[in-house]
Enzyme design. Structure first.
Site, PDB file in Angstrom:
ATOM      1  N   ALA A 237       1.010  -1.394  -0.063  1.00  0.00           N
ATOM      2  CA  ALA A 237       0.041  -0.181  -0.010  1.00  0.00           C
ATOM      3  C   ALA A 237       0.652   1.356   0.180  1.00  0.00           C
ATOM      4  O   ALA A 237       1.876   1.056   0.583  1.00  0.00           O
ATOM      5  CB  ALA A 237      -0.623   0.179   1.447  1.00  0.00           C
TER       6      ALA A 237
ATOM      7  N   GLY B  24       0.457   1.251  -3.104  1.00  0.00           N
ATOM      8  CA  GLY B  24      -0.372   0.330  -4.422  1.00  0.00           C
ATOM      9  C   GLY B  24       0.265   1.198  -5.535  1.00  0.00           C
ATOM     10  O   GLY B  24       0.408   0.819  -6.689  1.00  0.00           O
TER      11      GLY B  24
ATOM     12  N   CYS C  11      12.034   4.909   1.025  1.00  0.00           N
ATOM     13  CA  CYS C  11      12.816   6.736   0.368  1.00  0.00           C
ATOM     14  C   CYS C  11      13.569   7.111   1.188  1.00  0.00           C
ATOM     15  O   CYS C  11      12.837   7.960   1.994  1.00  0.00           O
ATOM     16  CB  CYS C  11      11.462   6.806   0.585  1.00  0.00           C
ATOM     17  SG  CYS C  11      10.066   6.499   1.618  1.00  0.00           S
TER      18      CYS C  11
HETATM   19  N1  SAM Z   1       5.961  -0.130  -1.948  1.00  0.00           N
HETATM   20  C1  SAM Z   1       4.236   1.036  -1.896  1.00  0.00           C
HETATM   21  C2  SAM Z   1       3.504   2.226  -3.162  1.00  0.00           C
HETATM   22  O1  SAM Z   1       4.884   2.415  -3.549  1.00  0.00           O
HETATM   23  O2  SAM Z   1       2.503   2.587  -3.480  1.00  0.00           O
HETATM   24  C3  SAM Z   1       4.722   2.019  -0.881  1.00  0.00           C
HETATM   25  C4  SAM Z   1       4.870   0.518   0.503  1.00  0.00           C
HETATM   26  S1  SAM Z   1       5.205   1.887   1.975  1.00  0.00           S
HETATM   27  C5  SAM Z   1       6.929   2.431   1.866  1.00  0.00           C
HETATM   28  C6  SAM Z   1       5.083   0.062   3.012  1.00  0.00           C
HETATM   29  C7  SAM Z   1       4.033  -0.752   2.981  1.00  0.00           C
HETATM   30  O3  SAM Z   1       4.267  -1.732   4.491  1.00  0.00           O
HETATM   31  C8  SAM Z   1       3.346   0.274   4.052  1.00  0.00           C
HETATM   32  O4  SAM Z   1       1.709   0.584   3.406  1.00  0.00           O
HETATM   33  C9  SAM Z   1       2.795  -0.703   5.405  1.00  0.00           C
HETATM   34  O5  SAM Z   1       1.471  -0.679   5.998  1.00  0.00           O
HETATM   35  C10 SAM Z   1       3.357  -1.908   4.588  1.00  0.00           C
HETATM   36  N2  SAM Z   1       4.177  -2.769   5.965  1.00  0.00           N
HETATM   37  C11 SAM Z   1       4.722  -2.774   7.324  1.00  0.00           C
HETATM   38  N3  SAM Z   1       5.163  -4.174   7.734  1.00  0.00           N
HETATM   39  C12 SAM Z   1       4.832  -4.835   7.191  1.00  0.00           C
HETATM   40  C13 SAM Z   1       4.282  -6.605   7.154  1.00  0.00           C
HETATM   41  N4  SAM Z   1       5.256  -7.071   7.942  1.00  0.00           N
HETATM   42  N5  SAM Z   1       4.098  -6.676   5.791  1.00  0.00           N
HETATM   43  C14 SAM Z   1       3.152  -6.729   5.530  1.00  0.00           C
HETATM   44  N6  SAM Z   1       3.464  -4.929   4.965  1.00  0.00           N
HETATM   45  C15 SAM Z   1       3.871  -3.944   5.897  1.00  0.00           C
END
Ligand code: SAM
Length: 478
Positions: free
Chosen positions: A232, A234, A363
């Site tokens: 997310a 996404g 980032c």
């Molecule tokens: N890749 C996404 C984008 O470009 O739209 C951004 C990702 S954001 C940096 C990191 C995401 O990883 C967050 O939404 C967070 O809730 C989720 N997250 C953190 N720990 C996680 C875990 N153990 N398993 C799955 N998702 C996780």
């Protein structure tokens, strides 16, 4: 100051009052309410020093209707926050009755009643600081943000670049194609396209240039099964789907329930036909589970400090922001915990039995979350026959030279390149990429909203991680 949520009783009374107002007043009223909601979340997270969602991501979430006005209000309130606090303290109106009033949803009425007192206190503060108007007080609180070009990514599942350029040209929005990243366009700074029809219908995504490099670096083959581990909101999932031309399967895994909704909305809007959203903790995924054992590529973009996009996130508006705090922040407990999670997640990603390519991105500009994480997993990666490969070899900024091989890593510079990003690409040496083959082997996947995680982690990765960190694996709040 964001008031506490109003009670049901307060809501009914207020909605009645609102329904009798005219359109402009109504939308201003709702913008104030929406801004109060965003401010409450931002300030609570900031006070707890949590890795918070950025102001922009909260304002531009689907639940906020009046985005432009809400954004302006949130920013203006944050800029004025120290002054607002001083005025409230001076008037002493936040006495014991205040909470009751706020609970009843009568905050605006209450403040209007005390308007004269508040104005008098503000005038006194201006006189004491020897300035004539509030704007002069504000100047001391402002951190100028350099104007930088904006980037958009064309969703090639829906439209191609020429059409987008023509459409934007019709409304005098001048764009140019990026010379390195395919399907990325740059436009003048300050343009707000959030409400543009091409954004609303999913033809373009407001995704930065550096962020758009990650899926391209992974280079998934159409037809593969690919896992987006921390997906997310996404943007990168949708990018993977476009690069795979909608063929094969992408499993988008997300832990946070609220962010899961945004992820689903991004995927819906992008029109990607091949994405299954899975609500689970990536660390709990059983790599031998039939759903995952054929995963050939993993995009791991875990929670990070966001230090590379702090200007973009408007962190300088938050009360906790202090100029020049970076040196201390990169060694803070929070960053260490994030790095422990990032390391564990990367070890886990490398453990999937059929995985041939893993891209890791943040980032963040901190070495702790970037080169240090890669360095610490290298022995494990090598033991599985992975090597670091150079994404975008023509790109000038590479990893900090803290270990042999760091020249394969990619950094973007927050000053020169708009955002500070980091990308590392692992490719399995013996893995034949076998373009286009085994497409039919993808099993029919069902979309799982509530995935029951398996308490399993590959033993060797677990052992490596235990050796690397004595902190264990605290879950990261996002
Ligand atoms: N890749 C996404 C984008 O470009 O739209 C951004 C990702 S954001 C940096 C990191 C995401 O990883 C967050 O939404 C967070 O809730 C989720 N997250 C953190 N720990 C996680 C875990 N153990 N398993 C799955 N998702 C996780």
């Amino acid at each position: 100051m964001a008031p506490p949520p109003p009670t049901k009783k307060g809501n009914v009374a207020r909605n009645h009052r609102i329904s009798s107002r005219n359109g402009a007043e109504r939308s201003a009223y709702f913008a104030r309410r929406e801004a109060a909601g965003v401010l409450r979340r931002v300030l609570q997270d900031d006070a707890a020093r949590r890795a918070t969602a950025s102001i922009k991501s909260l304002v531009y979430s689907p639940s906020v209707r009046n985005k432009k006005a809400t954004f302006a209000l949130v920013c203006q309130t944050l800029k004025c926050l120290p002054i607002i606090k001083d005025v409230l303290v001076a008037t002493q109106i936040l006495n014991s009755k205040w909470k009751e009033i706020a609970m009843a949803g009568a905050v605006e009425k209450f403040l209007t009643l005390h308007k004269n007192k508040l104005e008098y206190a503000l005038a006194k503060i201006c006189a004491r600081r020897k300035v004539k108007k509030i704007e002069d007080l504000l100047q001391n609180n402002c951190v100028p943000v350099a104007s930088k070009p904006r980037y958009i990514r064309i969703n090639t599942l829906k439209v191609d670049a020429e059409v987008v350029m023509q459409e934007l040209g019709k409304t005098n929005i001048m764009v140019s194609r990026d010379d390195i990243i395919p399907d990325v366009l740059s436009l003048a700074s300050g343009l707000d396209l959030h409400d543009h029809p091409l954004v609303r219908n999913g033809s373009i995504l407001l995704q930065g240039k550096a962020s758009s490099m990650v899926a391209v670096a992974l280079n998934p083959i159409p037809g593969w099964k690919v896992l987006d581990a921390c997906a997310a909101p996404g943007n990168k999932t949708a990018h993977l789907a476009a690069l795979m031309k909608g063929q094969g399967k992408i499993i988008a895994c997300e832990l946070n329930e609220d962010r899961l909704k945004t992820l689903e909305e991004t995927i819906r809007r992008s029109g990607a036909p091949n994405v299954d959203v899975v609500h689970c903790d990536f660390l709990d995924i059983n790599t031998r589970d039939p759903l995952f054992k054929e995963v050939r590529a993993i995009l791991l973009d875990p929670s990070c400090s966001g230090s590379g996009i702090s200007a973009e996130r408007l962190d300088h508006l938050l009360p906790s922001y202090e100029k020049g705090e970076d040196a201390a922040a990169c060694k803070s407990d929070r960053v260490k915990k994030l790095a422990a999670f990032q390391t564990k997640a990367l070890l886990h990603a490398l453990s999937f039995p059929a995985v041939e390519r893993v891209v890791y991105s943040t980032c963040s500009v901190y070495q702790t979350e970037n080169e240090d994480v890669i360095k610490s997993v290298l022995p494990f990666a090598k033991s599985l026959n992975f090597e670091l490969v150079t994404p975008f070899p023509q790109w000038p900024h590479r990893g900090l030279p803290v270990f042999e091989g760091a020249e394969h890593l990619l950094r973007t510079d927050p000053k020169e390149d708009t955002e500070g990003f980091f990308i590392a690409l692992f490719v399995k040496k013996s893995g034949k990429t076998n373009r286009g083959s085994r497409l039919s082997s993808a099993k029919k996947l069902t979309r799982q909203k509530r995935y029951t995680p398996y308490p399993f982690c590959k033993l060797s990765a677990f052992w490596f991680h235990k050796r690397l960190t004595k902190q264990g694996s605290k879950k990261i709040k996002h």
